[in-house]
Design a protein around this motif. Structure first.
Motif, PDB file in Angstrom:
ATOM      1  N   ALA A 144       0.829  -1.209   0.000  1.00 51.89           N
ATOM      2  CA  ALA A 144       0.000   0.000   0.000  1.00 51.89           C
ATOM      3  C   ALA A 144       0.861   1.256   0.000  1.00 51.89           C
ATOM      4  N   LEU A 145       1.906   1.275   0.816  1.00 58.76           N
ATOM      5  CA  LEU A 145       2.763   2.454   0.881  1.00 58.76           C
ATOM      6  C   LEU A 145       3.534   2.673  -0.413  1.00 58.76           C
ATOM      7  N   VAL A 146       3.988   1.592  -1.038  1.00 58.99           N
ATOM      8  CA  VAL A 146       4.691   1.728  -2.321  1.00 58.99           C
ATOM      9  C   VAL A 146       3.755   2.325  -3.369  1.00 58.99           C
ATOM     10  N   ILE A 147       2.526   1.850  -3.415  1.00 60.96           N
ATOM     11  CA  ILE A 147       1.558   2.364  -4.396  1.00 60.96           C
ATOM     12  C   ILE A 147       1.241   3.832  -4.110  1.00 60.96           C
ATOM     13  N   LEU A 148       1.006   4.170  -2.836  1.00 61.60           N
ATOM     14  CA  LEU A 148       0.603   5.532  -2.502  1.00 61.60           C
ATOM     15  C   LEU A 148       1.750   6.535  -2.537  1.00 61.60           C
ATOM     16  N   THR A 149       2.991   6.100  -2.337  1.00 62.74           N
ATOM     17  CA  THR A 149       4.116   7.038  -2.387  1.00 62.74           C
ATOM     18  C   THR A 149       4.600   7.269  -3.816  1.00 62.74           C
ATOM     19  N   SER A 150       4.144   6.451  -4.728  1.00 61.13           N
ATOM     20  CA  SER A 150       4.460   6.692  -6.134  1.00 61.13           C
ATOM     21  C   SER A 150       3.289   7.454  -6.746  1.00 61.13           C
ATOM     22  N   THR A 151       3.452   7.887  -7.970  1.00 59.27           N
ATOM     23  CA  THR A 151       2.354   8.603  -8.626  1.00 59.27           C
ATOM     24  C   THR A 151       1.536   7.678  -9.518  1.00 59.27           C
ATOM     25  N   VAL A 152       1.857   6.403  -9.538  1.00 53.69           N
ATOM     26  CA  VAL A 152       1.177   5.465 -10.427  1.00 53.69           C
ATOM     27  C   VAL A 152      -0.310   5.373 -10.105  1.00 53.69           C
ATOM     28  N   TRP A 153      -0.680   5.422  -8.832  1.00 56.27           N
ATOM     29  CA  TRP A 153      -2.090   5.275  -8.464  1.00 56.27           C
ATOM     30  C   TRP A 153      -2.931   6.443  -8.960  1.00 56.27           C
ATOM     31  N   GLN A 154      -2.323   7.609  -9.213  1.00 57.27           N
ATOM     32  CA  GLN A 154      -3.062   8.753  -9.725  1.00 57.27           C
ATOM     33  C   GLN A 154      -3.093   8.780 -11.247  1.00 57.27           C
ATOM     34  N   GLU A 155      -1.991   8.353 -11.851  1.00 50.09           N
ATOM     35  CA  GLU A 155      -1.852   8.453 -13.305  1.00 50.09           C
ATOM     36  C   GLU A 155      -2.282   7.193 -14.032  1.00 50.09           C
ATOM     37  N   GLY A 156      -2.174   6.066 -13.377  1.00 53.12           N
ATOM     38  CA  GLY A 156      -2.462   4.793 -14.018  1.00 53.12           C
ATOM     39  C   GLY A 156      -1.223   4.258 -14.711  1.00 53.12           C
ATOM     40  N   GLU A 157      -1.243   2.995 -15.011  1.00 51.53           N
ATOM     41  CA  GLU A 157      -0.114   2.352 -15.678  1.00 51.53           C
ATOM     42  C   GLU A 157      -0.663   1.273 -16.577  1.00 51.53           C
TER      43      GLU A 157
END
Length: 161
Positions: A144-157
Motif C-alpha cells: 500500500a505504501l509503495v503504491i501511494l508514495t508513487s504517482t502510479v495510483w493517480q496516473e495509471g499504468e
C-alpha cells in the motif's frame, strides 16, 4: 521475457512447463522442498524491493498514511460503503484478495501446518500465525505504501502485451 529480453513466447512456455512438470511429478515432497526454498526468497525479495522504493519516496510516507486514514474514516467512504452494488463488490473482491493473500479461513495452510512433522506443536502453531502476520501486516502495508508514495495510483499504468 519477450518484451524485456527478446525470448520468444513459446520458449518461455516450454521452460516453465518443464520446470513445473519436474516439480509436480516429483510428488508432494518435491513440491514442499521447492516451495520451502522459493517462497522465502520471493518474500524477502519483495520486501527488500518495497523498502527500496519507500527509501526513494521517503518524503511521501507520511502523506500516504494520511491518505489511508483520511479515506478510511471519511464520511464519504462510509456513505459509499452502504451502496448495495459497492458493498457486494467490495465483499467479493475483499474476500478473494484475503484468501489469496494469506489463506486465512481457506483451510489449505492449516492442513499443511497440521501435516508437518514436529516435536513442538506449539512452535508450529506460532509459525503458522507468524506467516499470516507477515503477509497481512508487513507485506500488505509495504504494498500500500509503495503504491501511494508513487504517482502510479493517480496516473495509471498500462501493462505490456
Amino acid at each position: 521475457m519477450d518484451a524485456t529480453f527478446g525470448v520468444p513466447h513459446w520458449l518461455t512456455g516450454v521452460v516453465i512447463m518443464v520446470l513445473a512438470g519436474a516439480v509436480i511429478l516429483g510428488g508432494i515432497k518435491r513440491i514442499a522442498k521447492v516451495a520451502g526454498k522459493l517462497v522465502p526468497i520471493m518474500g524477502i525479495a519483495y520486501v527488500v524491493a518495497g523498502v527500496l522504493v519507500l527509501i526513494v519516496n521517503a518524503g511521501q510516507i507520511g502523506e500516504a498514511f494520511g491518505l489511508i486514514f483520511y479515506y478510511a474514516f471519511n464520511p464519504m467512504a462510509a456513505a459509499g460503503g452502504f451502496a448495495g452494488a459497492a458493498v457486494m463488490a467490495a465483499i467479493r473482491f475483499g474476500v478473494a484478495r484475503g484468501i489469496f493473500s494469506n489463506e486465512a479461513g481457506l483451510g489449505s495452510a492449516p492442513i499443511a501446518h497440521a501435516a508437518a512433522k514436529t516435536k513442538n506443536p506449539v512452535r508450529q502453531g506460532l509459525i503458522a500465525m507468524l506467516g499470516t502476520f507477515i503477509d497481512t501486516i508487513i507485506v500488505c502495508t509495504i504494498t500500500a505504501l509503495v503504491i501511494l508514495t508513487s504517482t502510479v495510483w493517480q496516473e495509471g499504468e498500462a501493462g505490456h502485451r
